[in-house]
Scaffold this motif. Structure first.
Motif, PDB file in Angstrom:
ATOM      1  N   ARG A 115       0.841  -1.191   0.000  1.00 40.83           N
ATOM      2  CA  ARG A 115       0.000   0.000   0.000  1.00 40.83           C
ATOM      3  C   ARG A 115       0.880   1.247   0.000  1.00 40.83           C
ATOM      4  NH1 ARG A 115      -4.169   1.317   4.832  1.00 40.83           N
ATOM      5  NH2 ARG A 115      -2.230   1.958   5.866  1.00 40.83           N
ATOM      6  N   THR A 116       0.544   2.169  -0.911  1.00 39.19           N
ATOM      7  CA  THR A 116       1.304   3.409  -1.047  1.00 39.19           C
ATOM      8  C   THR A 116       0.346   4.583  -0.943  1.00 39.19           C
ATOM      9  OG1 THR A 116       2.867   2.300  -2.519  1.00 39.19           O
ATOM     10  CG2 THR A 116       2.880   4.719  -2.519  1.00 39.19           C
ATOM     11  N   THR A 117       0.736   5.583  -0.115  1.00 34.60           N
ATOM     12  CA  THR A 117      -0.055   6.807   0.008  1.00 34.60           C
ATOM     13  C   THR A 117       0.502   7.848  -0.946  1.00 34.60           C
ATOM     14  OG1 THR A 117      -0.492   6.310   2.331  1.00 34.60           O
ATOM     15  CG2 THR A 117      -0.915   8.567   1.575  1.00 34.60           C
ATOM     16  N   GLN A 118      -0.372   8.342  -1.821  1.00 32.58           N
ATOM     17  CA  GLN A 118       0.064   9.322  -2.803  1.00 32.58           C
ATOM     18  C   GLN A 118       0.098  10.715  -2.182  1.00 32.58           C
ATOM     19  OE1 GLN A 118      -2.424   6.766  -6.129  1.00 32.58           O
ATOM     20  NE2 GLN A 118      -2.628   8.974  -6.120  1.00 32.58           N
ATOM     21  N   TYR A 125      -4.833   6.359  -1.956  1.00 34.79           N
ATOM     22  CA  TYR A 125      -4.020   5.161  -1.817  1.00 34.79           C
ATOM     23  C   TYR A 125      -3.833   4.461  -3.165  1.00 34.79           C
ATOM     24  CZ  TYR A 125      -4.719   5.539   3.217  1.00 34.79           C
ATOM     25  OH  TYR A 125      -4.725   5.987   4.499  1.00 34.79           O
ATOM     26  N   THR A 126      -2.664   3.866  -3.337  1.00 29.49           N
ATOM     27  CA  THR A 126      -2.377   2.951  -4.438  1.00 29.49           C
ATOM     28  C   THR A 126      -2.087   1.583  -3.834  1.00 29.49           C
ATOM     29  OG1 THR A 126      -1.519   4.628  -5.941  1.00 29.49           O
ATOM     30  CG2 THR A 126      -0.805   2.382  -6.313  1.00 29.49           C
ATOM     31  N   MET A 127      -2.875   0.580  -4.307  1.00 30.78           N
ATOM     32  CA  MET A 127      -2.711  -0.777  -3.801  1.00 30.78           C
ATOM     33  C   MET A 127      -2.113  -1.654  -4.903  1.00 30.78           C
ATOM     34  SD  MET A 127      -3.882  -0.339  -0.788  1.00 30.78           S
ATOM     35  CE  MET A 127      -3.917  -2.020  -0.197  1.00 30.78           C
ATOM     36  N   LYS A 128      -1.108  -2.431  -4.542  1.00 31.82           N
ATOM     37  CA  LYS A 128      -0.478  -3.343  -5.490  1.00 31.82           C
ATOM     38  C   LYS A 128      -0.412  -4.728  -4.863  1.00 31.82           C
ATOM     39  CE  LYS A 128       3.645  -4.072  -8.353  1.00 31.82           C
ATOM     40  NZ  LYS A 128       4.960  -3.545  -8.754  1.00 31.82           N
ATOM     41  N   SER A 129      -0.962  -5.705  -5.600  1.00 29.62           N
ATOM     42  CA  SER A 129      -0.954  -7.078  -5.116  1.00 29.62           C
ATOM     43  C   SER A 129      -0.176  -7.944  -6.096  1.00 29.62           C
ATOM     44  CB  SER A 129      -2.389  -7.597  -4.980  1.00 29.62           C
ATOM     45  OG  SER A 129      -2.385  -8.964  -4.594  1.00 29.62           O
ATOM     46  N   MET A 130       0.694  -8.793  -5.589  1.00 25.49           N
ATOM     47  CA  MET A 130       1.478  -9.729  -6.401  1.00 25.49           C
ATOM     48  C   MET A 130       0.991 -11.154  -6.132  1.00 25.49           C
ATOM     49  SD  MET A 130       3.165  -6.851  -5.833  1.00 25.49           S
ATOM     50  CE  MET A 130       3.980  -7.062  -4.253  1.00 25.49           C
ATOM     51  N   LEU A 131       0.684 -11.884  -7.217  1.00 23.00           N
ATOM     52  CA  LEU A 131       0.198 -13.255  -7.086  1.00 23.00           C
ATOM     53  C   LEU A 131       1.314 -14.220  -7.456  1.00 23.00           C
ATOM     54  CD1 LEU A 131      -2.094 -15.350  -6.697  1.00 23.00           C
ATOM     55  CD2 LEU A 131      -2.626 -15.062  -9.138  1.00 23.00           C
ATOM     56  N   SER A 132       1.671 -15.065  -6.504  1.00 21.89           N
ATOM     57  CA  SER A 132       2.611 -16.165  -6.756  1.00 21.89           C
ATOM     58  C   SER A 132       1.807 -17.460  -6.771  1.00 21.89           C
ATOM     59  CB  SER A 132       3.684 -16.221  -5.659  1.00 21.89           C
ATOM     60  OG  SER A 132       4.466 -15.038  -5.678  1.00 21.89           O
ATOM     61  N   TYR A 133       2.091 -18.283  -7.780  1.00 23.27           N
ATOM     62  CA  TYR A 133       1.215 -19.432  -8.012  1.00 23.27           C
ATOM     63  C   TYR A 133       2.037 -20.578  -8.572  1.00 23.27           C
ATOM     64  CZ  TYR A 133      -2.885 -21.979  -9.798  1.00 23.27           C
ATOM     65  OH  TYR A 133      -3.837 -22.921 -10.050  1.00 23.27           O
ATOM     66  N   LEU A 134       1.660 -21.787  -8.189  1.00 22.29           N
ATOM     67  CA  LEU A 134       2.291 -22.996  -8.708  1.00 22.29           C
ATOM     68  C   LEU A 134       1.282 -23.653  -9.667  1.00 22.29           C
ATOM     69  CD1 LEU A 134       4.861 -24.722  -8.487  1.00 22.29           C
ATOM     70  CD2 LEU A 134       3.666 -26.103  -6.748  1.00 22.29           C
TER      71      LEU A 134
END
Length: 620
Positions: free
Chosen positions: A215-218, A223-232
């Motif tokens: 989460r980043t406060t501009q 707010y700017t939200m960034k989600s990273m998905l790691s998957y097998l």
């Protein structure tokens, strides 16, 4: 003194109320009660305890004072809580109103005559508590507060696929994509989906799905939200779609969501099967065959092609997963195949099939020819055959149009002049497109000429007569006419006939013209009589036919008259006397004009047939 003591207490109470130490509080109302023997004075202030506003829009916060003693209001103030400290942003007394300088609201607020505070535009920092305080002089003061909550809808989430190919041989999850949602307030939630099914982070023991959130406060407070998905991934994920969803709340308690675009991930997995294909599927000699090898994996593989000749495997030149064999022949009907080698697991898969190259040998005609016959020959048979790899069909046609026979035999039970001409024999293999052969023969029918004639009278600067004859025969007849001019001749060598056309002025006296056709087998002629403006053919049976018909009509009329007289009693029965019956005079000279627009040969043959094929004395 007691009264004075009470007043003092009231004043102290009033001052205490002004300082906020003796208050009666409700969620949206603060009440100050001033107690004097015989007098009760109150200042009531009401507002909404919670308001919700959308960022970048305006919001109004009401402040409604109620004072028990009219005309005692002295001032109103608006405060905002800033780090647990009350900061005044607005003041108004009986004479002046002031927006305080140096605050976050100096240029964004206004207060109307009903003391309502309007903030325009709303910003993320406005999620605070606002206080409205009203002072009424000796009566005291009161205040109320409103908790302001602010919201901003985030932008549509942006999904980005991680570069590279993900192998099923991996044992740990790898980041496959990221999802970014900007300009939201408060911080929105991000959820990952696979084929409409939400992906939840697995417990550490499963270790197949992992999500990390940043989460980043501009600078503007959003707010700017960034989600990273790691998957097998598993093999079934090769056709799966992945996307992310951002969910957020808006004023009035409305929950909303936005979805990103959908992506597919590139998965590398070893093949489990190989398939050998050929194009075209049905082959014939001289075709080019394209071979293709397909596997159901996506990992790096190597392709090789082969054919089996006399039990030995022979490698074929290939490019990638394709190979080409050119100008096939029937001896190429062998086993072809391909091999797929997985370069990661070194597993090999093989697929092959037997290739059939269809063929059709040249046509054989029996007898071989030449095909020369005499008019009247019987039971003529010619066979057409060709050896093929599959069942074939045979069709005989004449002049490439008329179907004569659908079997291998061309049969002529009785040879006639019309049987002469070109015949084609076509052999085809229905199961193999474009596999066919064709051979053409010419049948010659020898015979003496046969003639059919017609006449036609027409006007062209005077009366003329057109004498036309058609001579059939093989060889082509030589035509002559015993007239002052040569006839015009038109030849049809394919059908073995010649058309003779002789145009003469129509004479006033009788003129006899004979046209003859001659070849090595004989001759045939046709005499014309041109007399008194009428053309007459000597050999024609038309005159006889007309005479017979007229006679029959006269006899019928005579019989009808006799029967009528008998019925009237004019003719006595059994008398020996004779009664004269006068017969109408019949003209002796009956002239019939031979004129017909029908086809010449058929009409003439019909007339001759009716007259018993009677010919004139000079008819050969």
């Amino acid at each position: 003194q007691a009264l004075g003591g009470n007043m003092s207490s009231a004043m102290r109470a009033g001052r205490a109320a002004a300082s906020g130490s003796v208050l009666c509080l409700t969620p949206a109302l603060v009440t100050l009660v001033l107690t004097i023997p015989g007098i009760i004075a109150t200042v009531l202030v009401s507002t909404q305890p919670v308001l919700e506003a959308e960022i970048r829009k305006a919001i109004s916060i009401p402040c409604v004072p109620t004072i028990s003693t009219p005309n005692t209001m002295k001032y109103i103030q608006w405060f905002v809580m800033e780090k647990n400290v009350r900061q005044r942003i607005y003041f108004q007394d009986m004479e002046n109103s002031t927006i305080d300088d140096g605050t976050d609201y100096t240029n964004r607020i206004s207060v109307d005559t009903m003391y309502t505070l309007t903030i325009d535009p709303v910003m993320p920092m406005d999620e605070r508590t606002f206080h409205c305080q009203v002072g009424a002089g000796p009566v005291g003061s009161g205040e109320a507060k409103t908790q302001l909550k602010v919201y901003a809808a985030p932008d549509t989430p942006v999904i980005e696929k991680s570069p590279g190919i993900f192998s099923l041989l991996e044992t740990m999850p790898k980041e496959i994509a990221s999802c970014v949602a900007r300009n939201g307030y408060p911080a929105p939630n991000i959820t990952w989906y696979k084929d409409r099914t939400p992906l939840q982070a697995d417990p550490p023991i499963h270790n197949k799905t992992f999500q990390s959130l940043l989460r980043t406060t501009q600078a503007n407070g959003l707010y700017t939200m960034k989600s990273m998905l790691s998957y097998l991934p598993v093999k079934q994920d090769k056709d799966a779609t992945f996307y992310c969803e951002v969910s957020y709340r808006m004023p009035a308690g409305i929950d909303k969501m936005k979805e990103s675009e959908k992506i597919n991930i590139s998965i590398s997995y070893p093949p489990e099967n190989a398939e050998f294909l050929i194009h075209p599927k049905v082959l014939k000699e001289m075709d080019n065959m394209t071979m293709e090898c397909q596997s159901d994996g996506t990992s790096s593989v190597d392709y090789t092609f082969f054919k089996i000749v006399d039990g030995e495997e022979v490698d074929l030149t290939s490019e990638g997963n394709k190979a080409v064999a050119t100008e096939l022949s029937r001896k190429d009907s062998v086993v072809y195949g391909c091999k797929v080698l997985d370069l990661e697991t070194l597993d090999e898969f093989v697929s092959n099939k037997t290739i059939i190259v269809n063929y059709l040998d040249p046509i054989v005609l029996t007898p071989k020819g030449p095909y020369v016959y005499t008019e009247g020959d019987k039971n003529v048979r010619i066979s057409c055959e060709a050896t093929a790899s599959q069942q074939s069909t045979v069709v005989w046609t004449k002049r490439k149009r008329t179907v004569i026979s659908t079997g291998k035999w061309l049969e002529l039970s009785m040879v006639a002049l019309d049987d002469a001409g070109n015949y084609s024999c076509k052999v085809a293999v229905p199961g193999v497109p474009s596999l066919s052969r064709q051979k053409t023969i010419s049948i010659v029918v020898n015979g003496p000429p046969h003639v059919n004639c017609t006449t036609e009278i027409f006007q062209k600067n005077g009366p003329y007569v057109n004498l036309t004859c058609v001579f059939h025969g093989d060889p082509m007849p030589v035509v002559t006419c015993n007239a002052d001019k040569e006839p015009t001749l038109r030849y049809n060598r394919q059908k073995n006939y010649v058309v003779s056309e002789l145009i003469l002025p129509l004479p006033t006296r009788e003129l006899q013209v004979t046209c003859n056709g001659t070849n090595i087998h004989g001759n045939d002629g046709y005499p014309f009589i041109v007399q008194g403006g009428v053309a007459q053919a000597k050999s024609s049976g038309g005159v006889v036919i007309v005479v017979i018909i007229v006679c029959i009509l006269l006899l019928a009329i005579l019989g009808a008259v006799l029967y009528f007289l008998y019925k009237k009693g004019k003719i006595p029965c059994g008398r020996s006397g004779k009664q004269s019956i006068t017969q109408a005079e019949v003209h002796d000279n009956i002239v019939v004009e031979v004129k017909n627009d029908q086809k010449v040969p058929e009409e003439t043959v019909l007339l001759q047939g009716v007259n018993g094929d009677k010919k004139p004395p000079n008819h050969q």
